[in-house]
Write a protein that holds these residues in place. Structure first.
Motif, PDB file in Angstrom:
ATOM      1  N   TRP A  44      -4.693   5.691  14.938  1.00 46.74           N
ATOM      2  CA  TRP A  44      -6.128   5.943  15.066  1.00 46.74           C
ATOM      3  C   TRP A  44      -6.446   6.796  16.294  1.00 46.74           C
ATOM      4  N   THR A  45      -5.625   6.696  17.330  1.00 46.40           N
ATOM      5  CA  THR A  45      -5.803   7.590  18.480  1.00 46.40           C
ATOM      6  C   THR A  45      -5.646   9.039  18.059  1.00 46.40           C
TER       7      THR A  45
ATOM      8  N   LEU B 102      -8.836  10.071  16.494  1.00 42.91           N
ATOM      9  CA  LEU B 102      -9.889  10.209  17.502  1.00 42.91           C
ATOM     10  C   LEU B 102      -9.759  11.530  18.249  1.00 42.91           C
TER      11      LEU B 102
ATOM     12  N   TYR C 119     -11.088  14.731  16.706  1.00 39.11           N
ATOM     13  CA  TYR C 119     -12.529  14.932  16.878  1.00 39.11           C
ATOM     14  C   TYR C 119     -12.862  15.309  18.324  1.00 39.11           C
TER      15      TYR C 119
ATOM     16  N   VAL D  78      -4.763   5.788  23.993  1.00 38.68           N
ATOM     17  CA  VAL D  78      -5.543   7.024  24.089  1.00 38.68           C
ATOM     18  C   VAL D  78      -5.142   7.810  25.337  1.00 38.68           C
TER      19      VAL D  78
ATOM     20  N   LEU E  49     -13.896   8.948  26.135  1.00 36.33           N
ATOM     21  CA  LEU E  49     -13.337   8.403  24.903  1.00 36.33           C
ATOM     22  C   LEU E  49     -13.403   6.883  24.943  1.00 36.33           C
TER      23      LEU E  49
ATOM     24  N   GLN F 113     -12.136   3.955  22.204  1.00 33.10           N
ATOM     25  CA  GLN F 113     -11.603   3.570  20.892  1.00 33.10           C
ATOM     26  C   GLN F 113     -11.658   2.048  20.737  1.00 33.10           C
TER      27      GLN F 113
ATOM     28  N   ILE G  37     -16.695  10.617  22.552  1.00 28.27           N
ATOM     29  CA  ILE G  37     -16.228  10.311  21.199  1.00 28.27           C
ATOM     30  C   ILE G  37     -15.912   8.822  21.168  1.00 28.27           C
TER      31      ILE G  37
ATOM     32  N   SER H 176     -15.175   5.325  18.667  1.00 30.84           N
ATOM     33  CA  SER H 176     -14.845   4.801  17.340  1.00 30.84           C
ATOM     34  C   SER H 176     -15.063   3.292  17.316  1.00 30.84           C
TER      35      SER H 176
ATOM     36  N   THR I 162     -13.147   3.140   9.904  1.00 32.65           N
ATOM     37  CA  THR I 162     -13.882   3.209  11.153  1.00 32.65           C
ATOM     38  C   THR I 162     -15.020   4.212  11.039  1.00 32.65           C
TER      39      THR I 162
ATOM     40  N   ILE J   3     -16.585   7.182  13.473  1.00 34.14           N
ATOM     41  CA  ILE J   3     -16.327   7.967  14.675  1.00 34.14           C
ATOM     42  C   ILE J   3     -17.599   8.735  15.036  1.00 34.14           C
TER      43      ILE J   3
END
Length: 272
Positions: A25-26, A29, A32, A51, A110, A112, A139, A141, A264, A266
């Motif tokens: 998922w990182t 992320l 984006y 991340v 960021l 997450q 950003i 999530s 998720t 984002i």
């Protein structure tokens, strides 16, 4: 399933949930985020640092990364891992509601899967906005609703029942699953633009037979209902819940993996 596995929730999180969930998922992320060489980056609620470690090579040695988490245990695991190439990472224990950073020094913020855990979400989001430069971006999530995740829904329903607590006491990870609620939260700041995109990934977790045990222990990094359990209580809970949801887990088991989708939202927020 034994009782002598690692009792450190942060280590279990890093070695079991990190590679299968946090790391893929990182990568989403950061697509984006589009980090740029030389940027200053904030990784808020950094956990064990997925991340921060992945963004470090992207911003390069001229960049800066500040990774903040409220959990000293998670940060201890993060610091013990090999340092990545690229920007140095400053691991800092801190509260998202009151960041010890000056105004306007971060190009890219960021977060997450952290906002849903903050005790004052609006204050944390406002702090992210405060530390951004003009033209900076955030950003964020957050998982979509629990009902979109049937394996975890079965796990948390059974867990709440056995602990005698409401589902809201254990499903914090999925407690900000509505896109419009997220949009309204981000609207409390003065971001000039907010775009929210739904994304899904197929997750491959190893050791289906230990899914309940390792997930409950890993969740103790952030969920008080699990943190308060001693070893004996946790063992009894795991045994009861694993038996109860075995049929659900088996539906998603393929060989030595548990395979299921996770979804998720984002949010990409601009500060100019």
């Amino acid at each position: 399933m034994g009782r002598n596995d690692s009792s450190n929730p942060a280590e279990v999180y890093e070695h079991y949930l990190g590679p299968a969930i946090a790391d893929p998922w990182t990568r989403v992320l950061l697509k984006y985020a589009s980090p740029r060489r030389g940027e200053s980056v904030l990784d808020l609620a950094c956990g064990t640092g997925s991340v921060a470690r992945q963004v470090a090579p992207m911003v390069g040695v001229a960049g800066r990364i500040v990774a903040i988490d409220i959990s000293a245990a998670m940060l201890a695991v993060a610091r013990a891992l090999p340092a990545p190439a690229g920007a140095p990472i400053e691991w800092c224990e801190g509260d998202a509601r009151r960041l010890e950073l000056p105004d306007g020094i971060i190009d890219l913020a960021l977060c997450q899967q952290g906002v849903q855990f903050f005790s004052d979400r609006a204050a944390a989001v406002a702090e992210m906005r405060r530390v951004l430069t003009d033209g900076g971006r955030a950003i964020i999530s957050v998982w979509q609703a629990l009902e979109r995740h049937p394996v975890f829904e079965a796990l948390f329903d059974a867990t709440a029942r056995h602990l005698g607590v409401p589902i809201s006491a254990v499903d914090l990870s999925f407690s900000l699953g509505d896109a419009e609620e997220l949009r309204a939260l981000l609207g409390t700041t003065n971001f000039s633009k907010v775009e929210i995109t739904p994304r899904s990934l197929e997750i491959h977790l190893p050791s289906p037979d230990r899914f309940v045990q390792l997930t409950v222990l890993g969740a103790a990094t952030s969920i008080p209902a699990f943190t308060r359990l001693d070893e004996t209580e946790r063992f009894a809970l795991v045994q009861a819940v694993a038996h109860e949801i075995a049929s659900v887990v088996s539906q998603y088991g393929e060989g030595d993996e548990l395979i299921f989708p996770m979804s998720t939202h984002i949010a990409v927020c601009a500060s100019d």
